[in-house]
Structure formats: structure tokens, C-alpha cells
Scaffold this motif. Structure first.
Motif, PDB file in Angstrom:
ATOM      1  N   ASP A  91     -56.217  28.231  -5.992  1.00 37.39           N
ATOM      2  CA  ASP A  91     -56.473  27.494  -4.750  1.00 37.39           C
ATOM      3  C   ASP A  91     -55.843  28.341  -3.652  1.00 37.39           C
ATOM      4  O   ASP A  91     -54.625  28.426  -3.540  1.00 37.39           O
ATOM      5  CB  ASP A  91     -55.826  26.113  -4.774  1.00 37.39           C
ATOM      6  N   MET A  92     -56.673  29.001  -2.878  1.00 38.24           N
ATOM      7  CA  MET A  92     -56.159  29.908  -1.858  1.00 38.24           C
ATOM      8  C   MET A  92     -55.967  29.204  -0.516  1.00 38.24           C
ATOM      9  O   MET A  92     -55.621  29.838   0.484  1.00 38.24           O
ATOM     10  CB  MET A  92     -57.078  31.130  -1.721  1.00 38.24           C
ATOM     11  N   THR A  93     -56.159  27.889  -0.463  1.00 34.58           N
ATOM     12  CA  THR A  93     -55.969  27.151   0.783  1.00 34.58           C
ATOM     13  C   THR A  93     -54.547  27.327   1.315  1.00 34.58           C
ATOM     14  O   THR A  93     -53.582  27.143   0.578  1.00 34.58           O
ATOM     15  CB  THR A  93     -56.221  25.645   0.573  1.00 34.58           C
ATOM     16  N   ALA A  94     -54.436  27.680   2.573  1.00 40.85           N
ATOM     17  CA  ALA A  94     -53.128  27.786   3.231  1.00 40.85           C
ATOM     18  C   ALA A  94     -52.747  26.390   3.728  1.00 40.85           C
ATOM     19  O   ALA A  94     -52.830  26.099   4.930  1.00 40.85           O
ATOM     20  CB  ALA A  94     -53.194  28.794   4.370  1.00 40.85           C
ATOM     21  N   GLN A 146     -50.062  24.834   4.297  1.00 42.27           N
ATOM     22  CA  GLN A 146     -49.001  24.686   5.306  1.00 42.27           C
ATOM     23  C   GLN A 146     -49.502  24.980   6.727  1.00 42.27           C
ATOM     24  O   GLN A 146     -48.858  24.608   7.697  1.00 42.27           O
ATOM     25  CB  GLN A 146     -47.785  25.555   4.950  1.00 42.27           C
ATOM     26  N   PHE A 147     -50.670  25.626   6.832  1.00 43.69           N
ATOM     27  CA  PHE A 147     -51.205  25.946   8.159  1.00 43.69           C
ATOM     28  C   PHE A 147     -52.158  24.864   8.665  1.00 43.69           C
ATOM     29  O   PHE A 147     -52.571  24.871   9.832  1.00 43.69           O
ATOM     30  CB  PHE A 147     -51.901  27.317   8.118  1.00 43.69           C
ATOM     31  N   MET A 148     -52.490  23.914   7.796  1.00 40.24           N
ATOM     32  CA  MET A 148     -53.448  22.859   8.164  1.00 40.24           C
ATOM     33  C   MET A 148     -53.070  22.097   9.441  1.00 40.24           C
ATOM     34  O   MET A 148     -53.916  21.922  10.320  1.00 40.24           O
ATOM     35  CB  MET A 148     -53.586  21.866   7.015  1.00 40.24           C
ATOM     36  N   LEU A 155     -53.778  24.251  12.461  1.00 41.24           N
ATOM     37  CA  LEU A 155     -55.217  24.491  12.644  1.00 41.24           C
ATOM     38  C   LEU A 155     -55.909  23.248  13.190  1.00 41.24           C
ATOM     39  O   LEU A 155     -56.877  23.338  13.949  1.00 41.24           O
ATOM     40  CB  LEU A 155     -55.832  24.940  11.314  1.00 41.24           C
TER      41      LEU A 155
END
Lengths: 261, 261
Positions: B240-243, B245-247, B250
């Protein structure tokens, strides 16, 4: 202030309609310097492959829409050689695509389009991969134009933190049916592969990879949900692949400190 | 209870000393069924490439140390075709390597060894990639044997959660200088590339990729620190390459809901 310098690349090759559409969108921003460095042939599903055991060629394409070079290597090679050998300075943004075909959910990991964006990210360049859920050569890359431009403008304005790039997927819909943009996480999905066996003219078996996409993750916060419901998905992607949340558990195994000297 | 079924693969090719050493270690566990399905030629730096535009061949190698097949494709192809066409059932573990060369920090993303392990993970198979920080053909794969066996045994015993595989790196040291095992995170490092330009006999320029490894991350909890200090590093890796912590950040951009219909 200097004009923003934007590098455009892809994995379908420099002549693909998808990259041509992306070049036009980037040009329409106005006051930007645009360089295209992209593979000279299709490189789909190359993942993060790089060329280490053979050589690379680059060729300037005279009379292109902007300053263009083709590269004999993979998408990642194209980004590397652009930065080292072609661009006048580190670019302000790298955009990759528009890919002919979806790179949502697990496809991020097989995708040459996204690997080019990730490579740019590794080199500290804000980067976005764009993909359209339509494999056809004559796909309608115009439909999502307004959204693509908006995402590029917002990224130029806000920047991206170190270690994060964006994975943007656009559903195959006419412009009037595109419902908007959703920030998403990568769905937990996979390809259920099967290999089709055939026999060659000399009697030897060979195989073609085929497969069905299986989405095990019905979350409404996923890219798959967004695409299935008419939205453009934007997933922030990181290349720190550490499974931080599993660390506490892994530390209970009899490994940390095993046989320490 | 059925014997554990273990799939062994690599990216240096089925004849490489590293995979031969790994086969011996796995056999030494005792009561296990071992299958080897690995590329018929070296596939380093192939990342997560798969073969979609051409065909694959597999060939059973008679008289091998265990049940062995070579595959004409990439490391990821080898795992896919093993699961679909060769193995009697889904394996209990996939081990990849031992790679000739380090796959620590950012190398996880270029590595064919780790991509094979990640592919197994995507298919729900617990998986481990092993790499030795020594590129030479005659590297000493015996030195880390005890640790590799321990990590395999612990993984068979504890299992791995869905979506996580292990990236194990072994420093180039004699056995008596290996200090133990450390659970680590992936260091933030990169390759500072440069392309060496040469001229071919027909007067055309061509390029070789060269580069220096740059570690920007001095944390003592990183794999680079562990390796530099004589420890074997174990990094849990997720695809799962979703960042995540940046959600929140964003979501403050003017994107979510942009031009919603």
C-alpha cells in the motif's frame, strides 16, 4: 521569477496520443518551459526497471511541439537521463502520462507511468502520474483536461512534501459525466492471474499472461470507488515502503537482538 | 499436518550462487517441500516489470537439487507462473534471493529480488527477500546462514499480516563479525546518478548509467545504520503505497470536490 520548468514523460512511448494530449494541457498553462523526455517505444508494465547492463541512446526530435528527446530505455531511465543530461536545471514538476489504461490501486506497482513519477520524487522533484481508464489508441484524452490542468496548477502552487508524488486516475467517461475530484487511498486489490497455454509451431508450450482484476476493498475512500462512481481519483503515493504499523508486532518476534554479539 | 510448501525465486537467475545457497538453507530446515521457479537469465534492476506483450516459456530442470523450473520472464513473472501453473497449491512461504548486492533503503524499489517477494505478498503468500551486500559472483553466502534460517523459521511460525513482506539485508562480513539482527525502517537514501557519455564506432553518442549512493538519513533505526554497524537488517515492507500521513494536508488543497456535479 523564473518560469516553471516542467518535464513530461510517459511509458507508452513519445508518439502515444496520451503524452501528446498532456503536452497540450501543460502548454495551455501559459508561462512555462516544457521538456519532453520519453521512451522511444512502448514500455508498459515495466515497473521501476532501469537499464544497468546495456547502454542508452537519446535523440533530440527536431520540430516537435516543445523541446523533445526520445530515450531508448525505460520510463525511469528517461527521467534519470533527463535530469542528468538534458534539462538545464532540476525541474519544478514532472508529469507522466497520460497513460492508456488505469493505474489505480495495485497497478501503481506495475506501472511504468507511476514509476517515472516516483523516480522524479526520489530525486526531489514534485511529480504526478496521470492515467485514463481506457486502453484504446483513440481514447478521449480531452474529457479530463480541465481536471488535469487544475491538479497541475494546484501542485505547482502548493508543492509536495519530500517523498510524496500523486497518482491521478480518470474514469472513461464523457466530459459531462465526470463528477469531480476525490482524494483517495489505494484500494487493496489484485490481479487474479492465469496463464493461457498454447503450443508453438515447433511443438513447445508457451504462455500468455491473462487475468481478472479483483477488488477486495469496497471502501468509499478508495481510488477504485471514486473511479467506479464517476470521480477522478488522486492518491498521494510514497516510496518509503516500510510497514511502520507492523513494527511493534515484528518486534515481539524472536529476531531483534537474535544472537547479538 | 501438511509439510510447509516453500517457493524459492530470485533475480540473478536460477544458476546464481546466491539462490543455490538459499536452496541449501531451506532444505536444511528439514520437513519442507521446496520448489524453485526462477528466471533463466539475470534480471537485476527489473523492478516490478511483468511480461504482457510477449510470451513466456518455462522449463523443468531435471536432476536439480529440488523441484526446479526456469522461466524466460522477470522475477515477478516467475512468481505468477509458479502459483498458476507449477505449484500443487498456494505456498506457505516465498523466499527470494540471496541477491548478489544490497537491496536496502531505496533499492527496494529497483530490486527484482524484492519485487518477486512483493508479488508473492500481493497474492497473499508470506514472503521474504534476502540480499547480501556483495556483488561478486564468489560472495560468501555461508556467513549469514544461521540468521537467514532463523528469519525463515520465525516467519513460518508467526506468519505475516496481509500486505506485508520482509526485506532482509546482510552486510558483507565474515560470520564471526555479524553482530545480530535488527528490525529497521527503510532509510531515506537515493542514487545520485550520472550518465557517462561515450562514442560508438559509428560516431553516435551513447550512455552508461553510473552513480553514487547518497544516504540522507542517519537514523539508528534505519537499515543503512544496521548494515554499516555489522547487523542484519529486517525491514517490513508494504505495497500500500498511499502516503496516509499526507492526506490531511492534501485535503486542504482546492481539489477534493473540485467542480463537483
Amino acid at each position: 521569477m523564473e518560469k516553471p520548468l516542467i518535464l513530461i514523460t510517459n511509458d507508452d512511448g513519445i508518439t502515444a496520443p496520451g503524452i501528446r494530449a498532456l503536452i497540450e494541457i501543460v502548454k495551455s498553462i501559459g508561462d512555462v518551459d516544457v521538456y519532453v523526455v520519453a521512451p522511444d517505444s512502448p514500455q508498459s508494465a515495466m515497473g521501476h526497471a532501469i537499464t544497468i547492463n546495456s547502454t542508452l541512446h537519446i535523440e533530440e526530435i527536431k520540430g516537435g511541439a516543445v523541446q523533445e528527446w526520445s530515450c531508448s530505455g525505460t520510463p525511469v531511465d528517461s527521467v534519470k537521463i533527463a535530469v542528468d543530461r538534458i534539462l538545464p536545471r532540476k525541474p519544478d514538476l514532472c508529469v507522466s502520462g497520460i497513460n492508456h489504461g488505469s493505474n489505480s490501486s495495485i497497478n501503481v506497482i506495475y506501472s511504468g507511468t507511476m514509476s517515472a513519477a516516483v523516480e522524479a520524487g526520489i530525486e526531489g522533484i514534485p511529480a504526478i502520474g496521470f492515467s485514463l481508464s481506457d486502453f484504446s489508441y483513440h481514447a478521449d484524452f480531452k474529457a479530463g483536461e480541465k481536471f488535469i490542468k487544475k491538479i497541475i496548477m494546484e501542485t505547482l502552487e502548493n508543492g509536495l512534501p519530500d517523498g510524496v508524488v500523486l497518482n491521478v486516475n480518470i474514469p472513461k467517461l464523457p466530459e459531462e459525466e465526470l463528477k469531480g475530484i476525490r482524494i483517495c487511498r489505494q484500494a487493496r486489490a489484485k490481479w487474479d492471474e492465469s496463464f493461457e497455454e498454447r503450443v508453438d509451431p515447433r511443438g513447445r508450450n508457451y504462455y500468455w499472461l491473462t487475468g481478472n482484476f479483483v477488488n477486495m476493498d469496497k471502501g468509499k475512500d478508495t481510488d477504485e470507488w471514486a473511479l467506479a462512481n464517476g470521480y477522478i481519483s488522486v492518491v498521494p503515493v510514497q516510496f518509503d515502503m516500510t510497514a511502520h504499523q507492523f513494527m511493534p508486532n515484528l518486534n515481539t518476534w524472536d529476531l531483534n537482538g537474535f544472537d547479538d554479539k
